[in-house]
Design an enzyme around this catalytic site. Structure first.
Site, PDB file in Angstrom:
ATOM      1  N   SER A   1       0.831  -1.213   0.000  1.00 19.22           N
ATOM      2  CA  SER A   1       0.000   0.000   0.000  1.00 19.22           C
ATOM      3  C   SER A   1       0.861   1.257   0.000  1.00 19.22           C
ATOM      4  O   SER A   1       2.025   1.246   0.401  1.00 19.22           O
ATOM      5  CB  SER A   1      -0.894   0.030   1.238  1.00 19.22           C
ATOM      6  OG  SER A   1      -1.747  -1.078   1.262  1.00 19.22           O
TER       7      SER A   1
HETATM    8  N1  SAH Z   1       0.101  -5.622   3.938  1.00 22.99           N
HETATM    9  C1  SAH Z   1       0.890  -5.875   2.727  1.00 22.99           C
HETATM   10  C2  SAH Z   1       0.154  -5.560   1.442  1.00 22.99           C
HETATM   11  C3  SAH Z   1      -0.946  -6.421   1.242  1.00 22.99           C
HETATM   12  S1  SAH Z   1      -1.597  -6.669  -0.362  1.00 22.99           S
HETATM   13  C4  SAH Z   1       2.193  -5.136   2.753  1.00 22.99           C
HETATM   14  O1  SAH Z   1       2.450  -4.369   3.686  1.00 22.99           O
HETATM   15  O2  SAH Z   1       2.968  -5.339   1.819  1.00 22.99           O
HETATM   16  C5  SAH Z   1      -2.812  -7.813   0.200  1.00 22.99           C
HETATM   17  C6  SAH Z   1      -2.252  -9.169   0.578  1.00 22.99           C
HETATM   18  O3  SAH Z   1      -3.347  -9.926   1.078  1.00 22.99           O
HETATM   19  C7  SAH Z   1      -1.686  -9.955  -0.596  1.00 22.99           C
HETATM   20  O4  SAH Z   1      -0.396 -10.396  -0.294  1.00 22.99           O
HETATM   21  C8  SAH Z   1      -2.653 -11.108  -0.732  1.00 22.99           C
HETATM   22  O5  SAH Z   1      -2.049 -12.294  -1.199  1.00 22.99           O
HETATM   23  C9  SAH Z   1      -3.178 -11.260   0.671  1.00 22.99           C
HETATM   24  N2  SAH Z   1      -4.474 -11.920   0.797  1.00 22.99           N
HETATM   25  C10 SAH Z   1      -5.559 -11.843  -0.029  1.00 22.99           C
HETATM   26  N3  SAH Z   1      -6.560 -12.606   0.426  1.00 22.99           N
HETATM   27  C11 SAH Z   1      -6.120 -13.192   1.564  1.00 22.99           C
HETATM   28  C12 SAH Z   1      -6.692 -14.123   2.486  1.00 22.99           C
HETATM   29  N4  SAH Z   1      -7.917 -14.624   2.314  1.00 22.99           N
HETATM   30  N5  SAH Z   1      -5.936 -14.488   3.551  1.00 22.99           N
HETATM   31  C13 SAH Z   1      -4.684 -14.029   3.744  1.00 22.99           C
HETATM   32  N6  SAH Z   1      -4.083 -13.161   2.881  1.00 22.99           N
HETATM   33  C14 SAH Z   1      -4.787 -12.762   1.813  1.00 22.99           C
END
Ligand code: SAH
Length: 232
Positions: free
Chosen positions: A83
Site C-alpha cells: 500500500s
Molecule cells: N500488507 C501488505 C500488502 C498487502 S496486499 C504489505 O504491507 O505489503 C494484500 C495481501 O493480502 C496480498 O499479499 C494477498 O495475497 C493477501 N491476501 C488476499 N486474500 C487473503 C486471504 N484470504 N488471507 C490471507 N491473505 C490474503
C-alpha cells in the site's frame, strides 16, 4: 539550571525521524513522513516514528530505492501490491496501537505493514494466503531483525485462533463482508481496521470496535484495495 535541564528532558519530544537510523535513505523517509503523512493529518507520534524507522526500500527490492518512498502503492508480484505509505500510516494510527498490544494482520504481502506494526505493539501475528509471498516476507523480516512478528500461510478469513484475542486487527485485502471469525477474535476494547466491499470497485475503510461486548462499525473513507482471496 538543573530544574531547567530537567524540564527540558521531561518535555522534549524525541524527533520523529532521528538522524542516527541504521538504515539508508533516512532523509527520504523523513520527507515522506512530513509531506505525505503528517501533511494529511496523521499525528500519532509513535506511528510516525515507526514509519521513519522501517526501511521501506527493503520491502520492494525490485524497484530503485527512491520509488519505495514515493506517494503510491507498488507491485510486489502475484498481482499484489504494497500500500501507499499514507494508507499504512493512516490504518496503523486508526487502531490506536499500544506498546503492550497483540496485533493480527491479514494479508502479509511484502511484510511492510507487519514491520510498521511491530514497532508500535508488543507482538504481531500475520496471515498470508500466497505461500511464496509468506516465505519471502518471513525471510525478509528475519534478516531485518523483526523478531516479534510471526507469519502463517493460510486463509486469513479464519484469522489466527491460536493467539486470539487481539487488541488490534489490520486487514489489508478487501472482503465483501467482515469475516465473522475476525470479529470473534477481536478483544474486548479492541480495534480493527478493514476495507470492505466488492472487488474491482472502491471499498469502504471501516473501523470496527468492541466495547462491553457490543460491536460498532464506523465508515472512515473510500479506498481501493486488492480483493480478499478465497482458499484454493
Ligand atoms: N500488507 C501488505 C500488502 C498487502 S496486499 C504489505 O504491507 O505489503 C494484500 C495481501 O493480502 C496480498 O499479499 C494477498 O495475497 C493477501 N491476501 C488476499 N486474500 C487473503 C486471504 N484470504 N488471507 C490471507 N491473505 C490474503
Amino acid at each position: 539550571m538543573f530544574a531547567l535541564l530537567l524540564s527540558a528532558a521531561l518535555f522534549a519530544t524525541p524527533p520523529v525521524c532521528p538522524a542516527d537510523s541504521p538504515w539508508a535513505f533516512q532523509q527520504e523517509r523523513k520527507r515522506m513522513v512530513q509531506r505525505q503523512i503528517e501533511a494529511r493529518g496523521v499525528s500519532d507520534a509513535a506511528v510516525l516514528r515507526a514509519i521513519c524507522a522501517v526501511p521501506r526500500h527493503k520491502f520492494v527490492p525490485d524497484f530503485p530505492a527512491e520509488a519505495a518512498y514515493q506517494d503510491r502503492p507498488l507491485p510486489i508480484g502475484h498481482d499484489q501490491t504494497i500500500s501507499q505509505p499514507y494508507i499504512v500510516a493512516h490504518m496503523t494510527a486508526l487502531v490506536r496501537p499500544d506498546s503492550t498490544d497483540r496485533a493480527l494482520e491479514i494479508g502479509t504481502g511484502s511484510g511492510y505493514q507487519a514491520a510498521v506494526l511491530s514497532e508500535v505493539v508488543d507482538s504481531v501475528y500475520t496471515v498470508e494466503i500466497i505461500p511464496e509471498l509468506a516465505q519471502r516476507a518471513t525471510r525478509r523480516l528475519d534478516q531485518l531483525g523483526y523478531d516479534n512478528v510471526r507469519i502463517k500461510t493460510g486463509d486469513g478469513y479464519q484469522g489466527w485462533k491460536a493467539h486470539a484475542p487481539y487488541d488490534v486487527i489490520v486487514v489489508t485485502a478487501a472482503p465483501e463482508q467482515i469475516p465473522s471469525p475476525l470479529i470473534r477474535q477481536l478483544k474486548e476494547g479492541g480495534r480493527m481496521v478493514i476495507p470492505v466491499g466488492p472487488s474491482g470497485q472502491s471499498q469502504q475503510l471501516m473501523l470496527v470496535t468492541k466495547k462491553n461486548g457490543q460491536v460498532k462499525r464506523r465508515k472512515i473513507a473510500p479506498v481501493r484495495f486488492v480483493p480478499f482471496l478465497d482458499s484454493p
